[in-house]
Design a protein around this motif. Structure first.
Motif, short mmCIF file in Angstrom:
data_model
loop_
_atom_site.label_atom_id
_atom_site.label_comp_id
_atom_site.label_asym_id
_atom_site.label_seq_id
_atom_site.Cartn_x
_atom_site.Cartn_y
_atom_site.Cartn_z
N ASN A 139 34.35 62.91 11.97
CA ASN A 139 33.27 63.69 12.55
C ASN A 139 32.60 63.02 13.74
OD1 ASN A 139 33.42 65.91 10.81
ND2 ASN A 139 32.25 64.87 9.23
N TYR A 140 32.50 61.69 13.72
CA TYR A 140 31.73 61.01 14.75
C TYR A 140 32.58 60.13 15.70
CZ TYR A 140 27.79 62.35 11.82
OH TYR A 140 26.88 63.07 11.09
N ILE A 141 33.58 59.47 15.16
CA ILE A 141 34.35 58.52 15.97
C ILE A 141 35.52 59.20 16.67
CG2 ILE A 141 35.73 56.42 15.91
CD1 ILE A 141 34.02 55.46 13.61
N LEU A 142 36.15 60.16 16.01
CA LEU A 142 37.31 60.83 16.62
C LEU A 142 37.01 61.41 18.01
CD1 LEU A 142 39.92 63.03 14.86
CD2 LEU A 142 38.82 63.89 16.92
N PRO A 143 35.86 62.08 18.25
CA PRO A 143 35.59 62.61 19.58
C PRO A 143 35.57 61.56 20.69
CG PRO A 143 34.11 63.60 17.99
CD PRO A 143 34.81 62.50 17.28
N VAL A 144 35.26 60.30 20.32
CA VAL A 144 35.24 59.23 21.31
C VAL A 144 36.63 59.03 21.91
CG1 VAL A 144 34.87 56.75 21.66
CG2 VAL A 144 33.29 58.07 20.22
N PHE A 145 37.65 59.19 21.09
CA PHE A 145 39.02 58.98 21.58
C PHE A 145 39.43 60.05 22.60
CE2 PHE A 145 39.21 56.72 17.44
CZ PHE A 145 39.52 55.46 17.93
N ALA A 146 38.81 61.21 22.53
CA ALA A 146 39.09 62.25 23.53
C ALA A 146 38.60 61.82 24.90
CB ALA A 146 38.43 63.56 23.12
N ALA A 147 37.52 61.05 24.93
CA ALA A 147 36.94 60.60 26.20
C ALA A 147 37.55 59.30 26.70
CB ALA A 147 35.43 60.43 26.04
N PHE A 161 31.19 52.13 29.19
CA PHE A 161 31.14 52.10 27.73
C PHE A 161 30.26 53.24 27.21
CE2 PHE A 161 29.00 50.75 23.82
CZ PHE A 161 30.11 50.55 23.00
N VAL A 162 29.09 53.43 27.83
CA VAL A 162 28.18 54.48 27.39
C VAL A 162 28.80 55.86 27.57
CG1 VAL A 162 25.94 55.56 27.79
CG2 VAL A 162 26.15 53.08 27.88
N ILE A 163 29.49 56.06 28.69
CA ILE A 163 30.14 57.34 28.96
C ILE A 163 31.22 57.64 27.93
CG2 ILE A 163 31.63 58.56 30.60
CD1 ILE A 163 30.11 56.99 32.82
N THR A 164 32.02 56.63 27.61
CA THR A 164 33.11 56.81 26.66
C THR A 164 32.61 57.07 25.24
OG1 THR A 164 34.50 55.33 28.00
CG2 THR A 164 35.24 55.79 25.76
N THR A 165 31.53 56.43 24.87
CA THR A 165 31.02 56.59 23.51
C THR A 165 29.99 57.70 23.39
OG1 THR A 165 29.34 54.86 23.95
CG2 THR A 165 31.41 54.16 22.91
N PHE A 166 29.73 58.41 24.47
CA PHE A 166 28.77 59.51 24.43
C PHE A 166 29.08 60.54 23.34
CE2 PHE A 166 27.78 63.89 25.71
CZ PHE A 166 26.40 63.82 25.69
N PRO A 167 30.36 60.90 23.10
CA PRO A 167 30.65 61.88 22.04
C PRO A 167 30.14 61.47 20.66
CG PRO A 167 32.54 61.65 23.47
CD PRO A 167 31.59 60.57 23.86
N PHE A 168 30.09 60.16 20.41
CA PHE A 168 29.56 59.69 19.13
C PHE A 168 28.09 60.07 19.00
CE2 PHE A 168 27.36 56.66 16.44
CZ PHE A 168 28.19 56.55 15.34
N LEU A 169 27.32 59.76 20.04
CA LEU A 169 25.90 60.11 20.04
C LEU A 169 25.72 61.62 20.03
CD1 LEU A 169 22.91 59.38 20.29
CD2 LEU A 169 23.23 59.28 22.78
N GLY A 170 26.54 62.32 20.83
CA GLY A 170 26.43 63.77 20.88
C GLY A 170 26.69 64.42 19.54
#
Length: 271
Positions: free
Chosen positions: A64-72, A191-200
């Motif tokens: 739910n949270y980490i997988l979207p990061v890999f898309a970015a 780093f912030v841009i790539t991990t933004f999906p986690f926060l989102g």
């Protein structure tokens, strides 16, 4: 336009892309790691592919949270990198501002979608080498084509089930990759841009809980395969329509904002 598309696509296919696909595969595995180890060691027919996919969707932290990061991961920060290296002015003047922004965004959402879709398909295929697609429990417990987690489809049409999960994964990957690249217009930290999906993802879940939104109608739940509306086919088509609108609007906003920033000299500034 085809030349710049090919060049950007070659840049997007990199080591990070391979790592992202592997990361997607392991997300669902880590959500049920102990059960997966037990299934591989025991060979008990109670375990099945469908269990691990649905279990990850139901409440898995990684899925739910980490997988979207890999898309970015592969390409969402590419504009940030070019901005920080001060290569934006040269590339935009050579390719055209609007074309530069549009192609970069399109390549980004495509590679983000493909990473999640390919990772999902490979996960199902890898699990299928040792496990059944569905167990006896699922084959006798479904009620209709609208069962949650696409259970009816998994029981009757496993190939279509795999295609549905891949399609939903593709849409999910496109949205989060596009959102991350849009954020790169305002942030300069890769780093912030790539991990933004986690926060989102976290914000969406908390906001949905705060406003007591019905989980059965939440779009984020549809994209992870947890919610089925009417039938799997209808759900995928509805998700495709909404996803297309979202990525299109983000793409238009990204391109227009980028062009305006380039004309104003905003993205030519050094750190």
């Amino acid at each position: 336009m085809s030349r710049i598309f090919v060049n950007e696509w070659k840049r997007a296919i990199n080591t990070s892309t391979v790592l992202a696909v592997i990361g997607v595969i392991f997300c669902a595995c880590f959500d049920s790691w102990n059960d997966l180890i037990s299934a591989m060691q025991s060979g008990d027919p109670v375990w099945c592919v469908y269990y691990f996919i649905s279990n990850s969707a139901f409440g898995g932290m990684c899925g739910n949270y980490i997988l979207p990061v890999f898309a970015a991961l592969p390409f969402a920060a590419s504009f940030c990198e070019e901005r920080n290296s001060r290569a934006v002015a040269y590339i935009a003047s050579r390719e055209g501002m609007r074309r530069y922004g549009a192609v970069k965004y399109i390549v980004n959402i495509l590679i983000g979608g493909l990473v999640v879709a390919l990772g999902t398909v490979l996960l199902i295929l890898l699990l299928r080498t040792r496990l059944r697609m569905t167990g006896d429990y699922y084959e006798v417990s479904f009620e209709s084509a609208a069962d949650p987690f696409h259970k009816w489809l998994a029981v009757h049409y496993p190939v279509r089930y795999c295609a549905a999960e891949a399609a939903l994964g593709f849409m999910r990957g496109m949205i989060w990759a596009g959102a991350s690249m849009f954020v790169s217009l305002y942030l300069r930290d890769k780093f912030v841009i790539t991990t933004f999906p986690f926060l989102g993802s976290y914000v969406i879940v908390k906001a949905s809980q705060a406003f007591s939104l019905d989980v059965n109608w939440r779009f984020d739940q549809i994209l992870i395969g947890r919610t089925v509306i009417r039938s799997s086919g209808y759900t995928v088509m509805a998700a495709a329509l909404v996803s297309s609108i979202l990525v299109f609007l983000m793409g238009v906003c990204f391109t227009e904002k980028l062009v305006k920033g380039l004309r104003d000299g905003l993205y030519y500034e050094s750190k």
